[in-house]
Design an enzyme around this catalytic site. Structure first.
Site, mmCIF file in Angstrom:
data_model
loop_
_atom_site.group_PDB
_atom_site.id
_atom_site.type_symbol
_atom_site.label_atom_id
_atom_site.label_comp_id
_atom_site.label_asym_id
_atom_site.label_seq_id
_atom_site.Cartn_x
_atom_site.Cartn_y
_atom_site.Cartn_z
ATOM 1 N N ASP A 139 0.834 -1.197 0.000
ATOM 2 C CA ASP A 139 0.000 0.000 0.000
ATOM 3 C C ASP A 139 0.874 1.254 0.000
ATOM 4 O O ASP A 139 1.969 1.246 -0.579
ATOM 5 C CB ASP A 139 -0.937 -0.089 1.220
ATOM 6 C CG ASP A 139 -2.285 0.552 0.971
ATOM 7 O OD1 ASP A 139 -2.309 1.766 0.733
ATOM 8 O OD2 ASP A 139 -3.317 -0.144 1.020
ATOM 9 N N HIS A 205 -3.867 5.942 3.458
ATOM 10 C CA HIS A 205 -4.519 4.744 2.908
ATOM 11 C C HIS A 205 -3.907 3.457 3.469
ATOM 12 O O HIS A 205 -4.612 2.552 3.921
ATOM 13 C CB HIS A 205 -4.389 4.798 1.386
ATOM 14 C CG HIS A 205 -5.173 3.778 0.640
ATOM 15 N ND1 HIS A 205 -4.729 2.496 0.430
ATOM 16 C CD2 HIS A 205 -6.381 3.848 0.028
ATOM 17 C CE1 HIS A 205 -5.628 1.824 -0.282
ATOM 18 N NE2 HIS A 205 -6.640 2.626 -0.540
ATOM 19 N N SER A 533 -10.833 -0.973 -1.476
ATOM 20 C CA SER A 533 -9.581 -0.960 -0.706
ATOM 21 C C SER A 533 -9.839 -1.249 0.765
ATOM 22 O O SER A 533 -8.979 -1.779 1.451
ATOM 23 C CB SER A 533 -8.940 0.428 -0.772
ATOM 24 O OG SER A 533 -8.206 0.590 -1.940
#
Ligand SMILES: *[C@@H]1O[C@H](CO)[C@@H](O)[C@H](O)[C@H]1NC(C)=O
Ligand SMILES: *[C@@H]1O[C@H](CO)[C@@H](O)[C@H](O)[C@H]1NC(C)=O
Ligand SMILES: *[C@@H]1O[C@H](CO)[C@@H](O)[C@H](O)[C@H]1NC(C)=O
Ligand SMILES: *[C@@H]1O[C@H](CO)[C@@H](O)[C@H](O)[C@H]1NC(C)=O
Ligand SMILES: *[C@@H]1O[C@H](CO)[C@@H](O)[C@H](O)[C@H]1NC(C)=O
Ligand SMILES: *[C@@H]1O[C@H](CO)[C@@H](O)[C@H](O)[C@H]1NC(C)=O
Ligand SMILES: *[C@@H]1O[C@H](CO)[C@@H](O)[C@H](O)[C@H]1NC(C)=O
Length: 739
Positions: A139, A205, A533
């Site tokens: 990520d 994220h 995600s």
């Protein structure tokens, strides 16, 4: 394959691309070079000879003309990156030992109530092995100071861990016993000013996905009071290994492959990758599919996000049969935001609005009427409130109406607006966090608000703080979640299952504002975001949970356990049925006790690939075994892969008959009698299973059966199921026949 752009699978990253475009790269020198990935199948035994092989191949192909290997893969599979033109790429593709050659494209990135919502409370039975399970999170990096990653009371890493930590004093990045490894990958060295050249996450994220999979339990968290409660990962005792592959401009193929090459040999058990996009023309032209194949070969299960390109058909981006593809669904939390107009009418819209205008009213203006005439934009752009299209003098201090649902709010905020009301025909089943007070409407209520503005000489309004309300229809698959069928093998149903991916509260990097828009100065350690995600790491956490009880299970066995225990979802809300949710809604607790497994190993996938049309010579490079052949594979079809679901694509109005051979392994009680329950809407299609009773006398015993589906189809899609039931376990597989 065209080099596509991989993006993280969540919404706000689209903005990051804009952010990156606004920032000029620090080095433009490399902008015109085109690098290609030369993929050569399984690893060789000797790393040094692999490097020699790569250089000598370039010598053979291009003579003394110096071409250098930019990056070599040799730990877990074989391949390298080199700058080529198209002609040179074709030449390389024809060389011995080469499986595929494709441009190094970019991919995109596609709380914590969500675990409770799936019936997985904090106090579930845990296996002692849980702290030996390592989840590799691919990520944007991680924010190690987050309470979700505190290592108090956690023992040192398991001895099987061979990875490393890129400690860097200048950014104060270190690992601990929770985050046991961290590395960043950027082979072209092109960083953007907003990138931190470190495993540290400047985005949020990666911190969010890692904490959803394996974060500690952190009590008393919320985002401005929203989502208040305990944030936790699925396996709070498991370890996290960080592979930072995504940057301000997306995620490069070369870096994705380099991270897999390391992670497999580092000893991770599960790989969680919320990234996708790009080409769909073959399983071995897609870096995630290639790498997940080698992960499977080495006993590592890859979990990937389905993508955020729904609800159109075949929009799914990760669909290899040797990995899990996860759709996103809602939890029983949604947000409602009231707007009161000057005439005292109140409309209920959606948004996550933590701003409080204290019931004070402000003038309103429609974006179309607020065009900055010297900006070069048209009033069509200003009706969408596009950045820089609005006239600051007209918008300042006002609430602006914009014709968009998924606009970022950046245009109005930069022009000095006080608030934003949006209207659009897009489905209002989810919303973002905006940098200013916002409420979003469909065309009905949005149209009424427009009319009010149009017919009133001095229109005014106020926007209230959002209320968190129960979404009583949950779970259903959200509109943005990418849909199947599988574009390469339609008979393998994809996505595989669905998990919570809407309004998920989890850890965040406190250097990126919660709305991710510059100018928003709300910096928080937890944030609420949406995307496949976010659903992917729920399945990764659940897979780690299963693994902690059954450390020897193969990737396919864990996949089967997760799929056959998923709770059925409703085709009345999601008309695309299995192509929206696969086998259904993740049920982590039950997944540890599936009763039966549909297992598969490398040889089964090779047979599948033969039947898919790949040549034996090509497959020998994957297996590194010259005895690999496709002889005998013609006695079956791709439908005979021992997959835990049944998909059958047929031509309209033709009579069809297809058999599916399956073998199940008993992992429940030694003595068990399973009876087949077929449920299929009657009509032109008949389904039978033979035998329809399976009598097991030991654990580990395998029994085979055959499902036959025949008839003609009048509708475009019919779904049913096969459930093997021993009174204790319900081992469910969806059956889908479609045109
Ligand atoms: C650096 O990290 C350590 C460990 O997380 C922390 O205790 C320390 O306060 C940090 N220092 C700075 C300057 O951020
Ligand atoms: C907000 O103001 C309106 C108009 O002045 C008033 O009718 C209403 O009761 C107020 N609402 C709240 C929640 O204070
Ligand atoms: C209009 O746009 C121009 C060009 O971007 C900008 O310089 C100017 O400040 C804007 N004017 C207003 C009133 O927003
Ligand atoms: C209201 O709408 C009409 C028809 O679209 C348009 O001609 C008129 O300019 C609008 N008036 C205002 C105040 O926006
Ligand atoms: C939301 O509503 C559903 C259905 O009525 C109910 O089962 C659930 O417990 C409710 N959730 C909350 C948090 O109130
Ligand atoms: C497999 O075949 C290749 C090409 O024919 C040959 O170079 C290689 O030595 C063989 N490997 C084994 C293990 O037989
Ligand atoms: C097909 O033949 C192969 C090799 O003979 C055998 O191993 C396999 O079980 C057969 N598969 C089916 C589906 O009959």
């Amino acid at each position: 394959m065209e080099g596509g752009k991989y993006l993280l699978h969540f919404f706000l990253l689209a903005l990051l691309a804009t952010k990156a475009a606004a920032d000029l790269p620090q080095s433009n020198a490399n902008a015109n070079r085109k690098s290609y990935i030369v993929y050569m199948g399984d690893r060789l035994d000797d790393d040094a000879s692999t490097s020699l092989l790569h250089t000598s191949m370039l010598q053979d192909a291009f003579g003394s003309e110096s071409k250098s290997v930019l990056c070599s893969y040799k730990k877990s599979f074989n391949g390298f990156v080199v700058d080529l033109n198209e002609e040179e790429a074709q030449k390389m593709a024809g060389m011995d030992g080469v499986v595929s050659v494709f441009p190094n494209g970019k991919r995109k990135l596609h709380t914590t109530k969500s675990w409770d919502f799936m019936g997985f409370p904090q106090q579930v039975e845990r296996a002692a092995m849980e702290n030996d399970v390592i989840i590799g999170v691919f990520d944007t990096g991680i924010w190690p100071e987050s309470l979700s990653f505190d290592d108090k009371g956690i023992a040192p890493p398991p001895t099987k861990w061979k990875g490393s930590c890129q400690v860097d004093p200048s950014l104060n990045f270190t690992c601990n016993n929770k985050i046991i490894g961290a590395k960043y990958y950027r082979s072209d060295g092109m960083f953007f000013p907003s990138d931190l050249v470190s495993p540290r996450d400047s985005d949020g994220h990666g911190t969010h996905t890692a904490s959803t999979a394996a974060g500690n339990s952190v009590n008393g968290v919320s985002l401005f009071g929203f989502g208040s409660g305990t944030a936790r990962g699925g396996v709070p005792s498991a370890r996290i290994a960080v592979y930072k592959i995504c940057w301000a401009d997306g995620c490069q193929d070369a870096d994705i492959l380099a991270a897999f090459d390391d992670a497999i040999s580092d000893g991770v058990d599960i790989i969680s990758i919320s990234v996708g996009g790009g080409a769909t023309d073959g399983y071995f032209e897609d870096p995630i599919s290639i790498a997940a194949f080698h992960a499977m070969k080495n006993g590592v299960l890859t979990i990937s996000s389905a993508g955020n390109d729904g609800p159109g058909r075949s929009t799914i981006s990760n669909f290899s049969p040797w990995s899990i593809s996860v759709a996103a669904s809602t939890i029983d939390r949604k947000f409602s935001t009231m707007v009161r107009l000057g005439d005292n009418t109140i409309y209920e819209g959606i948004s996550i609005n933590a701003f409080d205008l204290k019931n004070k009213t402000y003038p309103m203006i429609y974006g179309r009427d607020a065009l900055n005439t010297t900006s070069g934009y048209t009033s069509r752009s200003s009706s969408y409130c596009t950045q820089d299209s609005l006239d600051q003098d007209l918008v300042k201090g006002k609430i602006v109406l914009c014709d968009t649902l998924r606009g970022s709010g950046r245009g109005p905020v930069l022009a000095g607006a006080v608030g934003m009301v949006t209207r659009s025909k897009d489905k209002t089943d989810f919303t973002n966090l905006f940098p200013l007070p916002t409420s979003s409407f469909n065309l009905v209520d949005g149209g009424m608000i427009y009319q009010y503005i149009n017919l009133t000489s001095t229109p005014t309004a106020t926007i209230f703080k959002s209320a968190e309300v129960n979404d009583t229809f949950a779970p259903y698959v959200v509109s943005f979640s990418s849909r199947g069928p599988n574009p390469i093998t339609p008979d393998i149903i994809k996505p595989d299952l669905s998990a919570p991916g809407v309004y998920i509260l989890a850890a965040w990097s406190p250097i990126n504002p919660v709305s991710q828009i510059e100018g928003d100065n709300r910096f928080e350690t937890f944030n609420i975001i949406s995307g496949t995600s976010m659903s992917c790491p729920h399945v990764s956490g659940a897979a780690a949970y299963v693994k902690s009880f059954h450390p020897t299970w193969s990737p396919a066995a864990i996949q089967s356990a997760l799929m056959t225990t998923a709770s059925p979802m409703s085709p009345s809300i999601n008309l695309e049925a299995e192509f929206a949710y696969g086998s259904g809604h993740l049920n982590p607790l039950q997944a540890a006790h599936p009763g039966l497994l549909y297992d598969a190993n490398e040889a089964d996938y090779i047979t599948f690939l033969c039947r898919q049309g790949y040549a034996a010579r090509f497959l020998q490079l994957l297996t590194k075994d010259n005895s690999t052949s496709c002889l005998g594979s013609t006695n079956g079809t791709v439908s005979d892969l021992n997959y835990p679901s049944f998909g059958l694509s047929i031509s309209p109005s033709k009579t069809f008959s297809r058999s599916f051979k399956r073998t199940v392994t008993n992992v429940g009680s030694p003595l068990a009698i399973y009876r087949a329950e077929l449920s299929f809407p009657t009509g032109g299609v008949k389904v039978r299973v033979d035998p329809n009773v399976l009598l097991f006398t030991s654990v580990g015993q395998k029994l085979s059966f055959e499902v036959v589906i025949e008839g003609t189809l009048d509708e475009s899609l019919v779904s049913g199921s096969l459930v093997w039931d021993d009174g204790e376990h319900k081992v469910r597989s969806p059956i889908v026949v479609f045109i």
